[in-house]
Design a protein around this motif. Structure first.
Motif, PDB file in Angstrom:
ATOM      1  N   ASN A  95       0.840  -1.212   0.000  1.00  0.00           N
ATOM      2  CA  ASN A  95       0.000   0.000   0.000  1.00  0.00           C
ATOM      3  C   ASN A  95       0.873   1.259   0.000  1.00  0.00           C
ATOM      4  O   ASN A  95       0.514   2.288   0.574  1.00  0.00           O
ATOM      5  CB  ASN A  95      -0.923   0.011   1.224  1.00  0.00           C
ATOM      6  CG  ASN A  95      -0.120   0.038   2.519  1.00  0.00           C
ATOM      7  OD1 ASN A  95       1.077  -0.281   2.517  1.00  0.00           O
ATOM      8  ND2 ASN A  95      -0.773   0.414   3.612  1.00  0.00           N
ATOM      9  N   GLY A  96       2.043   1.203  -0.661  1.00  0.00           N
ATOM     10  CA  GLY A  96       3.016   2.298  -0.661  1.00  0.00           C
ATOM     11  C   GLY A  96       2.419   3.647  -1.049  1.00  0.00           C
ATOM     12  O   GLY A  96       2.615   4.648  -0.362  1.00  0.00           O
ATOM     13  N   GLN A  97       1.679   3.643  -2.141  1.00  0.00           N
ATOM     14  CA  GLN A  97       1.115   4.902  -2.625  1.00  0.00           C
ATOM     15  C   GLN A  97       0.119   5.484  -1.619  1.00  0.00           C
ATOM     16  O   GLN A  97       0.095   6.695  -1.378  1.00  0.00           O
ATOM     17  CB  GLN A  97       0.427   4.670  -3.966  1.00  0.00           C
ATOM     18  CG  GLN A  97       0.372   5.936  -4.786  1.00  0.00           C
ATOM     19  CD  GLN A  97       0.158   5.648  -6.262  1.00  0.00           C
ATOM     20  OE1 GLN A  97       0.029   4.498  -6.683  1.00  0.00           O
ATOM     21  NE2 GLN A  97       0.126   6.700  -7.047  1.00  0.00           N
ATOM     22  N   ALA A  98      -0.658   4.568  -1.011  1.00  0.00           N
ATOM     23  CA  ALA A  98      -1.690   5.006  -0.063  1.00  0.00           C
ATOM     24  C   ALA A  98      -1.073   5.648   1.173  1.00  0.00           C
ATOM     25  O   ALA A  98      -1.648   6.575   1.755  1.00  0.00           O
ATOM     26  CB  ALA A  98      -2.557   3.818   0.343  1.00  0.00           C
ATOM     27  N   ILE A  99       0.103   5.165   1.572  1.00  0.00           N
ATOM     28  CA  ILE A  99       0.703   5.756   2.785  1.00  0.00           C
ATOM     29  C   ILE A  99       1.667   6.902   2.470  1.00  0.00           C
ATOM     30  O   ILE A  99       2.350   7.414   3.354  1.00  0.00           O
ATOM     31  CB  ILE A  99       1.419   4.671   3.633  1.00  0.00           C
ATOM     32  CG1 ILE A  99       2.568   4.029   2.827  1.00  0.00           C
ATOM     33  CG2 ILE A  99       0.435   3.630   4.139  1.00  0.00           C
ATOM     34  CD1 ILE A  99       3.457   3.147   3.665  1.00  0.00           C
ATOM     35  N   GLY A 100       1.732   7.311   1.187  1.00  0.00           N
ATOM     36  CA  GLY A 100       2.480   8.523   0.849  1.00  0.00           C
ATOM     37  C   GLY A 100       3.814   8.299   0.176  1.00  0.00           C
ATOM     38  O   GLY A 100       4.641   9.213   0.147  1.00  0.00           O
ATOM     39  N   TYR A 134       8.468  10.803   0.015  1.00  0.00           N
ATOM     40  CA  TYR A 134       7.559  10.345   1.057  1.00  0.00           C
ATOM     41  C   TYR A 134       6.737  11.525   1.568  1.00  0.00           C
ATOM     42  O   TYR A 134       7.280  12.567   1.947  1.00  0.00           O
ATOM     43  CB  TYR A 134       8.360   9.718   2.209  1.00  0.00           C
ATOM     44  CG  TYR A 134       7.449   9.221   3.308  1.00  0.00           C
ATOM     45  CD1 TYR A 134       6.683   8.069   3.126  1.00  0.00           C
ATOM     46  CD2 TYR A 134       7.341   9.911   4.509  1.00  0.00           C
ATOM     47  CE1 TYR A 134       5.819   7.634   4.108  1.00  0.00           C
ATOM     48  CE2 TYR A 134       6.474   9.483   5.496  1.00  0.00           C
ATOM     49  CZ  TYR A 134       5.720   8.343   5.286  1.00  0.00           C
ATOM     50  OH  TYR A 134       4.849   7.915   6.266  1.00  0.00           O
ATOM     51  N   HIS A 135       5.426  11.321   1.582  1.00  0.00           N
ATOM     52  CA  HIS A 135       4.520  12.359   2.052  1.00  0.00           C
ATOM     53  C   HIS A 135       3.526  11.697   3.009  1.00  0.00           C
ATOM     54  O   HIS A 135       2.375  11.481   2.695  1.00  0.00           O
ATOM     55  CB  HIS A 135       3.792  12.992   0.856  1.00  0.00           C
ATOM     56  CG  HIS A 135       3.134  14.294   1.193  1.00  0.00           C
ATOM     57  ND1 HIS A 135       2.612  14.590   2.420  1.00  0.00           N
ATOM     58  CD2 HIS A 135       2.937  15.406   0.442  1.00  0.00           C
ATOM     59  CE1 HIS A 135       2.101  15.818   2.407  1.00  0.00           C
ATOM     60  NE2 HIS A 135       2.297  16.330   1.215  1.00  0.00           N
ATOM     61  N   GLY A 136       4.044  11.303   4.170  1.00  0.00           N
ATOM     62  CA  GLY A 136       3.185  10.617   5.141  1.00  0.00           C
ATOM     63  C   GLY A 136       3.671  10.893   6.551  1.00  0.00           C
ATOM     64  O   GLY A 136       4.463  11.806   6.773  1.00  0.00           O
ATOM     65  N   THR A 137       3.263  10.065   7.473  1.00  0.00           N
ATOM     66  CA  THR A 137       3.631  10.318   8.870  1.00  0.00           C
ATOM     67  C   THR A 137       5.015   9.738   9.153  1.00  0.00           C
ATOM     68  O   THR A 137       5.488   8.806   8.485  1.00  0.00           O
ATOM     69  CB  THR A 137       2.617   9.657   9.827  1.00  0.00           C
ATOM     70  OG1 THR A 137       2.679   8.239   9.622  1.00  0.00           O
ATOM     71  CG2 THR A 137       1.207  10.145   9.589  1.00  0.00           C
ATOM     72  N   ALA A 138       5.644  10.260  10.209  1.00  0.00           N
ATOM     73  CA  ALA A 138       6.967   9.794  10.600  1.00  0.00           C
ATOM     74  C   ALA A 138       6.906   8.343  11.079  1.00  0.00           C
ATOM     75  O   ALA A 138       7.809   7.543  10.813  1.00  0.00           O
ATOM     76  CB  ALA A 138       7.532  10.694  11.696  1.00  0.00           C
ATOM     77  N   ASP A 139       5.811   7.977  11.793  1.00  0.00           N
ATOM     78  CA  ASP A 139       5.656   6.607  12.302  1.00  0.00           C
ATOM     79  C   ASP A 139       5.705   5.591  11.173  1.00  0.00           C
ATOM     80  O   ASP A 139       6.405   4.578  11.239  1.00  0.00           O
ATOM     81  CB  ASP A 139       4.308   6.455  13.030  1.00  0.00           C
ATOM     82  CG  ASP A 139       4.331   7.178  14.357  1.00  0.00           C
ATOM     83  OD1 ASP A 139       5.437   7.615  14.738  1.00  0.00           O
ATOM     84  OD2 ASP A 139       3.267   7.311  14.976  1.00  0.00           O
ATOM     85  N   LYS A 140       4.950   5.886  10.137  1.00  0.00           N
ATOM     86  CA  LYS A 140       4.884   4.939   9.009  1.00  0.00           C
ATOM     87  C   LYS A 140       6.248   4.803   8.338  1.00  0.00           C
ATOM     88  O   LYS A 140       6.661   3.713   7.949  1.00  0.00           O
ATOM     89  CB  LYS A 140       3.859   5.431   7.969  1.00  0.00           C
ATOM     90  CG  LYS A 140       2.428   5.019   8.288  1.00  0.00           C
ATOM     91  CD  LYS A 140       2.204   3.546   7.973  1.00  0.00           C
ATOM     92  CE  LYS A 140       0.819   3.107   8.428  1.00  0.00           C
ATOM     93  NZ  LYS A 140       0.729   1.655   8.566  1.00  0.00           N
TER      94      LYS A 140
END
Lengths: 298, 262
Positions: A238-243, A258-264
C-alpha cells in the motif's frame, strides 16, 4: 504591499492568467516561479498597468490600482522587464538621466554607485551594448530612485555569474533597507537562495504559495536508502496510499518521495536491511518538477 | 513636458529632413518657372494637344503656367501627396513607436499616466505638422519672390492653412491606424495605400463627371490649390476635416487609455 485577487487576463482566446490571487507582505522577497507561458510576465505586466485585466483587483501599497493612482505610486516602484529595450541612439548616461528626470529626487549618486558596482560604462551608446549590459542598465534604472517595491521579471537572465552574485548582494541590501521584492525566475536555485516566500504558477493559476521553509518542509521528504549486501527492498503493497511515490532503484541505492507520517516511515525503514539512509527536504527544483510532473502525467 | 522635450530631442532631425526635402522640391520646381513663363502661348498650344481627361488627370487643366501662383498650384498637388505620406506615417508612429520598439516598458515604468504619454506625443506631432506648414509658407514665398516679381502673401497664407488642415487629416488617420497596426513594416503599406487611394480617387472624380460625387470623400479635392486660392477653404471641407481630426484623435486617445501594451 501587493495584493492580487481573482485576476483574469486573456489575450483574445489565449489564456494569460486565470483566477490568480496572491499577496506579498512588506519587506518580503517573493519568488514567482513557473515555466515559459505559465503567466508570470502577464501577472507582472498587469500589476504595473501595462496590461488591462479582464477582471479581478490589484492593490499596491493598500491602494487599488488604476492608471491615475498608479502614476502616483510609481515613484515608489522599480521595475525591471525581462527583456530590456531602450532608446538605441542614447548613451547609457543620457538614458539614465532621462529616466531619473521623472523623479522628484536626486538619483545621481545612487546611479553612479550602481553603474560602478555593475561595471557599466555610462558613455556607451545603448545600441552597442550586449544583452547582459542592457540588463545592467535595466537594473540601474529600476534601483536608482531607491524604490519601496521592486518588481523584477527574470532579473538575472543574461548576467554572468559574477554579476549575478553582485545582483544577489544588491537585493539583500535592498531588503535590509526595507524594500519589498517581487521577482519571477526560472532559476530555482536563486529563488531558494534569496526568497522568503514562493508562489508557483501553472497554466495561469497559482497552484502553491508558501514560505520557502514551509514549502520545503511540508511538501514531501526525499528518502534515500543504501541496502545491505544481498538485501532486497521490500516495497509495501500500500506504498502509494501511505504517501510513497516516485521510486527509483539503482543497484543497492533506493530513492523515493515520502509524504506521510513519521511513524509509518520508521516502520518502512525498520523492515529493510539497510547500510545507510537519509531523509532530506527536497530542493526547490525538485518541488517544482514534482508540481509540473504531476500535471504532465495527468 | 519632459516627454514632449524628449520627443523633440530624438526626432528633430527627421522633421528637418522632411522640411528641407519639401522646400527643396518646391525651390527646384519653381526655378523652372521663368522658362515656363517665357514659353507663354507656345506652351498653351502644346498643352492643348493633350486630351482634356489627361490634362485633368495630371492636374494642368485650365492652368496658366505663366502665372506664378497657378504654376505653384500645379506643383502643390505633388507636395500634398508627399506631405500626406509624411503625416500618415508620423501619426502612425507617434503613439505606437514606444510599443513597436518595446520602450514602453521603460517609459510607462516612470510616474506617468497614459493620458500624459498620449497627449505629449500628439502635441509634439501636431507642432511638427504646424512647423512643416510654416516652412512651406516661408520657403514658397521666398522662392516665389526670388523667381518672379510676385509677393502673394494672402494666397500663400490660404495655401499654408489648407496644407495644415490637410496634413492634420492624414495625421489623425495615421494615429488611428497606429492603434490597430503596431508594427511599422505592416503599417507602412496600409498608410501609403490610404494616401494613394484617396489621391487616385481625386483624379477619378476630376476626369469623370459621373464620379464627381467622389470629391466629397477625398481631401485632395477639398484642398485643391486653385480652389483654395480662388474661393478659400469651403465650409464642407473645413467641417469634414475638423470632424476627422477631432473624432480620430479623441477616439484613438480613448482607446489608448484602455489598450494593452504588449
Amino acid at each position: 504591499m501587493i495584493e492580487i485577487n481573482n485576476l483574469r487576463k486573456y489575450y483574445g482566446k489565449n489564456r494569460g492568467v486565470e483566477d490568480l490571487s496572491l499577496s506579498v507582505t512588506a519587506g518580503q522577497i517573493y519568488g514567482f516561479v513557473g515555466p515559459n507561458g505559465a503567466g508570470k510576465s502577464t501577472t507582472i505586466r498587469t500589476i504595473l498597468g501595462l496590461l488591462i485585466p479582464d477582471s479581478g483587483s490589484i492593490k499596491l501599497f493598500d491602494t487599488s490600482v488604476n492608471d491615475h493612482n498608479l502614476a502616483q505610486l510609481k515613484p515608489r516602484i522599480g521595475y525591471l522587464p525581462s527583456e530590456n529595450y531602450y532608446y538605441d541612439r542614447l548613451t547609457v548616461g543620457d538614458l539614465l538621466n532621462y529616466g531619473a528626470s521623472y523623479y522628484k529626487k536626486d538619483c545621481r549618486k545612487r546611479m553612479d554607485n550602481l553603474c560602478e558596482l555593475l561595471s557599466l560604462d555610462k558613455k556607451r551608446v545603448i545600441e552597442d551594448l550586449s544583452f547582459g549590459n542592457k540588463k545592467k542598465v535595466g537594473i540601474v534604472q529600476a534601483l536608482m530612485h531607491e524604490p519601496d517595491l521592486l518588481i523584477l521579471d527574470e532579473p538575472t537572465v543574461g548576467l554572468d555569474p559574477l554579476m549575478q552574485n553582485r545582483f544577489y548582494d544588491l537585493l539583500r541590501e535592498e531588503k535590509a533597507r526595507g524594500c519589498t521584492i517581487f521577482f519571477s525566475s526560472h532559476i530555482l536555485s536563486e529563488v531558494q537562495r534569496l526568497c522568503d516566500r514562493v508562489g508557483i504558477i501553472k497554466e495561469g493559476r497559482l497552484i502553491e504559495e508558501k514560505d520557502i521553509r514551509e514549502l520545503r518542509a511540508t511538501t514531501y521528504k526525499l528518502v534515500t536508502m543504501t541496502l545491505a549486501e544481498g538485501a532486497t527492498f521490500e516495497k509495501p503493497e500500500n506504498g502509494q496510499a501511505i504517501g510513497m511515490a516516485e521510486f527509483s532503484q539503482e543497484d543497492r541505492r533506493v530513492r523515493f518521495h515520502y509524504h506521510g507520517t513519521a511513524d509509518k516511515l520508521t516502520e518502512i525503514l525498520s523492515k529493510q536491511a539497510l547500510l545507510d539512509f537519509s531523509v532530506e527536504e527536497p530542493e526547490l527544483e525538485e518541488i517544482f518538477m514534482h508540481y509540473y510532473g504531476e500535471g504532465e502525467s495527468k | 513636458m519632459r516627454l514632449f522635450k524628449f520627443e523633440w530631442r530624438t526626432q528633430w532631425k527627421s522633421l528637418l529632413i522632411w522640411n528641407i526635402s519639401v522646400v527643396g522640391f518646391l525651390a527646384l520646381a519653381m526655378s523652372m518657372f521663368p522658362s515656363f513663363a517665357e514659353m507663354g502661348a507656345d506652351l498653351d498650344v502644346m498643352m492643348d494637344g493633350f486630351p482634356p481627361e489627361m490634362r485633368k488627370a495630371l492636374g494642368f487643366y485650365m492652368i496658366d503656367f505663366g502665372d506664378p501662383i497657378q504654376y505653384l498650384s500645379y506643383m502643390f498637388q505633388y507636395v500634398l501627396v508627399a506631405l500626406a505620406a509624411y503625416a500618415v506615417l508620423l501619426g502612425g508612429s507617434s503613439v505606437s513607436k514606444e510599443e513597436s520598439e518595446h520602450t514602453i516598458d521603460f517609459l510607462y515604468g516612470r510616474p506617468v499616466t497614459r493620458l500624459y504619454i498620449y497627449s505629449s506625443k500628439i502635441a509634439h506631432s501636431v507642432i511638427s505638422v504646424i512647423i512643416t506648414s510654416v516652412a512651406f509658407f516661408v520657403g514658397c514665398l521666398g522662392v516665389l519672390m526670388a523667381v518672379s516679381e510676385a509677393s502673394p502673401v494672402k494666397e500663400m497664407i490660404i495655401l499654408s492653412v489648407g496644407l495644415l488642415l490637410f496634413m492634420l487629416f492624414f495625421f489623425a488617420v495615421g494615429v488611428v491606424l497606429g492603434h490597430f497596426v503596431i508594427k511599422p513594416a505592416r503599417r507602412l503599406p496600409i498608410g501609403l495605400g490610404i494616401v494613394f487611394v484617396l489621391f487616385f480617387t481625386a483624379i477619378l472624380s476630376n476626369i469623370n463627371d459621373k464620379m464627381d460625387a467622389l470629391k466629397y470623400i477625398t481631401p485632395y479635392r477639398w484642398f485643391e490649390a486653385m480652389h483654395l486660392v480662388r474661393n478659400g477653404i469651403s465650409g464642407w471641407a473645413l467641417i469634414a476635416t475638423l470632424a476627422v481630426i477631432v473624432i480620430g484623435l479623441a477616439g484613438a486617445g480613448k482607446l489608448y487609455l484602455r489598450k494593452d501594451f504588449t
